[in-house]
Write a protein that holds these residues in place. Structure first.
Motif, PDB file in Angstrom:
ATOM      1  N   VAL A  64       0.856  -1.183   0.000  1.00  8.32           N
ATOM      2  CA  VAL A  64       0.000   0.000   0.000  1.00  8.32           C
ATOM      3  C   VAL A  64       0.891   1.232   0.000  1.00  8.32           C
ATOM      4  O   VAL A  64       1.808   1.339   0.810  1.00  8.32           O
ATOM      5  N   ASN A  65       0.679   2.114  -0.948  1.00 13.68           N
ATOM      6  CA  ASN A  65       1.386   3.411  -0.921  1.00 13.68           C
ATOM      7  C   ASN A  65       0.466   4.479  -1.508  1.00 13.68           C
ATOM      8  O   ASN A  65      -0.717   4.215  -1.733  1.00 13.68           O
ATOM      9  N   ASP A  66       1.009   5.676  -1.767  1.00 14.01           N
ATOM     10  CA  ASP A  66       0.120   6.763  -2.213  1.00 14.01           C
ATOM     11  C   ASP A  66      -0.452   6.534  -3.623  1.00 14.01           C
ATOM     12  O   ASP A  66      -1.387   7.204  -4.036  1.00 14.01           O
ATOM     13  N   GLN A  67       0.112   5.544  -4.331  1.00 18.66           N
ATOM     14  CA  GLN A  67      -0.447   5.176  -5.644  1.00 18.66           C
ATOM     15  C   GLN A  67      -1.658   4.245  -5.494  1.00 18.66           C
ATOM     16  O   GLN A  67      -2.317   3.939  -6.472  1.00 18.66           O
ATOM     17  N   GLY A  68      -1.852   3.728  -4.296  1.00 17.72           N
ATOM     18  CA  GLY A  68      -2.931   2.762  -4.091  1.00 17.72           C
ATOM     19  C   GLY A  68      -2.387   1.454  -3.552  1.00 17.72           C
ATOM     20  O   GLY A  68      -1.316   1.440  -2.943  1.00 17.72           O
ATOM     21  N   ALA A  69      -3.134   0.376  -3.786  1.00 21.76           N
ATOM     22  CA  ALA A  69      -2.717  -0.922  -3.265  1.00 21.76           C
ATOM     23  C   ALA A  69      -2.355  -1.846  -4.415  1.00 21.76           C
ATOM     24  O   ALA A  69      -2.978  -1.789  -5.472  1.00 21.76           O
ATOM     25  N   SER A  70      -1.321  -2.658  -4.228  1.00 23.66           N
ATOM     26  CA  SER A  70      -1.058  -3.657  -5.267  1.00 23.66           C
ATOM     27  C   SER A  70      -0.795  -5.023  -4.640  1.00 23.66           C
ATOM     28  O   SER A  70      -0.024  -5.176  -3.697  1.00 23.66           O
TER      29      SER A  70
END
Ligand code: ADP
Ligand code: ADP
Length: 228
Positions: free
Chosen positions: A14-20
């Motif tokens: 999870v980071n500021d780009q979203g979840a992967s």
């Protein structure tokens, strides 16, 4: 029992780009003394799996066990060998190889003698007083191996340790690393893009697919196909 075990493991970054989703409901076990290779396309979760085994990441779901015990962080029982050697340029080869012992507070005379024997075993006996920039890439990877083995981990995690080397050096090192680890009865997990390397270096190849952490195939490698 198993030396390593992943039970229903999922990992989500999870980071500021979203979840992967990097690993999804993976089940995998490695027996003591077994060599397993993980192969698969870039992004399929290989490095994430090694990081989970090393205790550098924690699973979002499921459990990761080392010798039957849940992994709660990095352990001296687990050693890592990476594509880059990460040697300190200002330290001699001998002092680089001894750094793990130093960190563990075990830099004794006997331990340093053991480091010298390891360097000799790995064909580096003349190099102890030299500096990393004086060595070839293949030699530096051998120093990285000596540094890891000096602290006597039970498990070796290898993340594409040969991918930056010339083919000929790479083949030599595959043999040397495998022989050195097998002689000591280590358990190993190797990540590679190279199926030939996976087959030459392992008892079992796990092929991961594009879908995160999904096992497509498992191949047992007959002993006579191995390079060492
Ligand atoms: P490889 O295929 O050799 O594992 P990658 O290019 O997938 O290399 O990853 C290189 C590094 O970048 C790794 O440390 C990985 O954790 C990090 N990384 C990969 N994908 C992302 C992402 N989407 N966001 C942030 N870091 C990433
Ligand atoms: P591989 O080693 O097989 O190339 P990775 O374990 O590096 O695969 O990556 C698996 C997936 O997780 C990829 O989609 C990658 O982009 C993503 N990923 C890896 N590291 C990070 C990270 N630090 N942050 C966000 N996403 C990541």
């Amino acid at each position: 029992g198993n030396m390593l075990e992943l039970i229903d493991v999922s990992h989500v970054y999870v980071n500021d780009q979203g979840a992967s989703l990097a690993v999804e409901q993976l089940n995998m076990a490695v027996r003591p003394g077994e060599f397993v290779a993980l192969v698969g396309p870039s992004g399929c979760g290989k490095t994430t799996i090694l990081s989970l085994l090393a205790g550098l990441l924690f699973p979002t779901r499921g459990s990761v066990l080392l010798a039957g015990v849940p992994v709660t962080g990095p352990s001296p029982q687990v050693g890592y060998m990476l594509q880059q050697d990460y040697l300190f340029p200002w330290r001699t080869i001998r002092d680089n190889a001894a750094i793990g012992l130093e960190i563990a507070g075990r830099r004794t005379k006997a331990a340093l003698e053991a480091v010298d024997r390891l360097l000799e075993e790995l064909g580096l006996s003349g190099a102890g007083g030299r500096y990393p920039h004086e060595l070839s890439g293949g030699m530096r990877q051998r120093v990285a191996l000596a540094r890891t083995l000096a602290t006597e981990p039970e498990v070796m995690l290898l993340d594409e340790p040969f991918s930056a080397l010339d083919l000929h050096i790479k083949l030599q090192l595959e043999d040397l690393v495998q022989e050195t680890l097998r002689r000591r009865g280590k358990t190993a997990v190797l990540v590679t893009h190279d199926l030939a390397e996976a087959a030459a270096m392992s008892d079992r190849v796990i092929v991961l697919g594009k879908q995160p952490g999904r096992i497509l195939r498992e191949l047992d490698i007959p002993e006579e196909l191995r390079s060492a």
